[in-house]
Design a protein around this motif. Structure first.
Motif, PDB file in Angstrom:
ATOM      1  N   ALA A 152       0.833  -1.204   0.000  1.00 26.08           N
ATOM      2  CA  ALA A 152       0.000   0.000   0.000  1.00 26.08           C
ATOM      3  C   ALA A 152       0.870   1.257   0.000  1.00 26.08           C
ATOM      4  O   ALA A 152       0.618   2.198  -0.763  1.00 26.08           O
ATOM      5  N   ALA A 153       1.892   1.287   0.835  1.00 26.26           N
ATOM      6  CA  ALA A 153       2.782   2.443   0.899  1.00 26.26           C
ATOM      7  C   ALA A 153       3.525   2.627  -0.418  1.00 26.26           C
ATOM      8  O   ALA A 153       3.726   3.756  -0.896  1.00 26.26           O
ATOM      9  N   HIS A 154       3.931   1.522  -1.011  1.00 31.16           N
ATOM     10  CA  HIS A 154       4.655   1.571  -2.284  1.00 31.16           C
ATOM     11  C   HIS A 154       3.772   2.154  -3.384  1.00 31.16           C
ATOM     12  O   HIS A 154       4.218   3.005  -4.169  1.00 31.16           O
ATOM     13  N   LEU A 155       2.526   1.729  -3.433  1.00 29.86           N
ATOM     14  CA  LEU A 155       1.594   2.255  -4.436  1.00 29.86           C
ATOM     15  C   LEU A 155       1.357   3.743  -4.232  1.00 29.86           C
ATOM     16  O   LEU A 155       1.334   4.522  -5.198  1.00 29.86           O
ATOM     17  N   LEU A 156       1.185   4.147  -2.989  1.00 21.15           N
ATOM     18  CA  LEU A 156       0.935   5.559  -2.705  1.00 21.15           C
ATOM     19  C   LEU A 156       2.098   6.445  -3.150  1.00 21.15           C
ATOM     20  O   LEU A 156       1.888   7.612  -3.500  1.00 21.15           O
ATOM     21  N   GLY A 191     -12.326  -1.826  -3.074  1.00 27.68           N
ATOM     22  CA  GLY A 191     -12.530  -0.538  -3.722  1.00 27.68           C
ATOM     23  C   GLY A 191     -11.384   0.435  -3.559  1.00 27.68           C
ATOM     24  O   GLY A 191     -11.541   1.633  -3.800  1.00 27.68           O
ATOM     25  N   LEU A 192     -10.233  -0.076  -3.155  1.00 27.93           N
ATOM     26  CA  LEU A 192      -9.075   0.802  -2.956  1.00 27.93           C
ATOM     27  C   LEU A 192      -8.371   1.119  -4.268  1.00 27.93           C
ATOM     28  O   LEU A 192      -7.829   2.214  -4.450  1.00 27.93           O
ATOM     29  N   LEU A 203      -7.983   4.358  -6.272  1.00 27.36           N
ATOM     30  CA  LEU A 203      -9.308   4.958  -6.145  1.00 27.36           C
ATOM     31  C   LEU A 203      -9.539   5.585  -4.779  1.00 27.36           C
ATOM     32  O   LEU A 203     -10.289   6.547  -4.650  1.00 27.36           O
ATOM     33  N   ASP A 204      -8.914   5.024  -3.747  1.00 30.06           N
ATOM     34  CA  ASP A 204      -9.163   5.463  -2.371  1.00 30.06           C
ATOM     35  C   ASP A 204      -7.828   5.632  -1.648  1.00 30.06           C
ATOM     36  O   ASP A 204      -7.396   4.740  -0.905  1.00 30.06           O
ATOM     37  N   PRO A 205      -7.149   6.776  -1.850  1.00 29.99           N
ATOM     38  CA  PRO A 205      -5.852   6.980  -1.191  1.00 29.99           C
ATOM     39  C   PRO A 205      -5.929   6.896   0.326  1.00 29.99           C
ATOM     40  O   PRO A 205      -5.034   6.353   0.977  1.00 29.99           O
ATOM     41  N   ARG A 209      -3.832   4.484   2.771  1.00 30.25           N
ATOM     42  CA  ARG A 209      -3.006   4.982   3.869  1.00 30.25           C
ATOM     43  C   ARG A 209      -3.313   4.252   5.167  1.00 30.25           C
ATOM     44  O   ARG A 209      -2.427   4.013   5.986  1.00 30.25           O
ATOM     45  N   ARG A 210      -4.590   3.901   5.358  1.00 35.24           N
ATOM     46  CA  ARG A 210      -4.934   3.128   6.558  1.00 35.24           C
ATOM     47  C   ARG A 210      -4.270   1.756   6.513  1.00 35.24           C
ATOM     48  O   ARG A 210      -3.761   1.273   7.538  1.00 35.24           O
ATOM     49  N   VAL A 211      -4.272   1.125   5.336  1.00 35.23           N
ATOM     50  CA  VAL A 211      -3.615  -0.184   5.208  1.00 35.23           C
ATOM     51  C   VAL A 211      -2.107  -0.047   5.456  1.00 35.23           C
ATOM     52  O   VAL A 211      -1.489  -0.873   6.122  1.00 35.23           O
ATOM     53  N   ALA A 212      -1.554   1.048   4.927  1.00 35.02           N
ATOM     54  CA  ALA A 212      -0.119   1.273   5.072  1.00 35.02           C
ATOM     55  C   ALA A 212       0.274   1.649   6.504  1.00 35.02           C
ATOM     56  O   ALA A 212       1.447   1.611   6.861  1.00 35.02           O
ATOM     57  N   GLY A 213      -0.750   2.062   7.296  1.00 39.78           N
ATOM     58  CA  GLY A 213      -0.461   2.444   8.674  1.00 39.78           C
ATOM     59  C   GLY A 213       0.061   3.858   8.784  1.00 39.78           C
ATOM     60  O   GLY A 213       0.692   4.208   9.787  1.00 39.78           O
ATOM     61  N   THR A 214      -0.226   4.688   7.764  1.00 34.82           N
ATOM     62  CA  THR A 214       0.248   6.077   7.805  1.00 34.82           C
ATOM     63  C   THR A 214      -0.864   7.058   8.131  1.00 34.82           C
ATOM     64  O   THR A 214      -0.608   8.260   8.154  1.00 34.82           O
ATOM     65  N   ASP A 215      -2.080   6.574   8.327  1.00 35.93           N
ATOM     66  CA  ASP A 215      -3.206   7.418   8.726  1.00 35.93           C
ATOM     67  C   ASP A 215      -3.645   7.065  10.138  1.00 35.93           C
ATOM     68  O   ASP A 215      -3.678   5.880  10.498  1.00 35.93           O
TER      69      ASP A 215
END
Length: 217
Positions: A152-156, A191-192, A203-205, A209-215
């Motif tokens: 997730a972090a890599h994609l972001l 739906g991410l 679709l859902d930054p 971010r929640r998956v990545a643990g940055t939110d």
């Protein structure tokens, strides 16, 4: 070639004779994108000063999996090459040109001689220390962070429209394609992201971010 080393301003502190030796001894090399610059168990040919382009340094497993260690850009150094030169050992990783790359290669004998110059020695060990810190962060990431969070972090970090393959993502994360594909499908089901051929659209930054643990939760 004096202008070429503008990417390494720390070398301005070298005495004139030492700087002249560095410039005279360094061999200009141009490599095309995709060229293997060095490989494991090869003898180290010298210290590379990257002037333009990028070299991707990777570690390969016996099964063919790859773990990206770092990239060497203009003005940066390669800790693998530095370690081999300091220890007089062979390469223990591989380097591939990510794009057309120009570098200067300082031979081992001249590298050894220039280490007697305090500015050059300080330059080498400062860059060596910086790379060690990056590798420690990578080890922590791989060892202690879940792959879905890393993906997730890599994609972001790649923007909203990412043109890549599942295999490329797996290589960049040091994983295997099947696991990355399964995680991406899970992201799509939630739906991410939206998946298409060699493309991932975010679709859902905020969700990523929640998956990545940055939110914050």
């Amino acid at each position: 070639m004096n202008d070429a080393l503008a990417a390494y301003p720390a070398l301005d502190a070298l005495p004139p004779a030492a700087r002249a030796r560095l410039l005279h001894a360094s061999q200009p090399i141009c490599v095309a994108a995709g060229t293997q610059v060095f490989d494991e168990r090869q003898q180290c040919q010298g210290f590379p000063f990257v002037l333009d382009g990028a070299i991707r340094v990777i570690k390969r497993s016996p099964q063919g999996r790859e773990l990206p260690l770092y990239r060497v850009l203009a003005g940066e150094t390669c800790i693998v090459s530095t370690g081999c030169l300091l220890g007089h050992t062979d390469y223990n990783a591989s380097g591939v040109a990510e794009r057309d790359t120009t570098l200067l290669l300082l031979p081992q004998a001249d590298f050894d001689a220039l280490l007697a110059e305090p500015p050059f020695r300080a330059f080498i060990f400062a860059l060596f220390s910086e790379r060690i810190g990056e590798l420690m962060a990578l080890i922590e990431e791989v060892a202690f962070r879940r792959l879905d969070a890393r993906l997730a972090a890599h994609l972001l970090g790649r923007g909203r429209q990412i043109h890549t393959t599942h295999q490329q993502l797996a290589d960049e994360l040091g994983s295997v394609r099947e696991i990355v594909s399964r995680l991406l499908k899970g992201f799509a089901d939630e739906g991410l992201v939206r998946l298409a051929r060699e493309q991932v659209e975010i679709l859902d930054p905020a969700g990523l971010r929640r998956v990545a643990g940055t939110d914050p939760v």
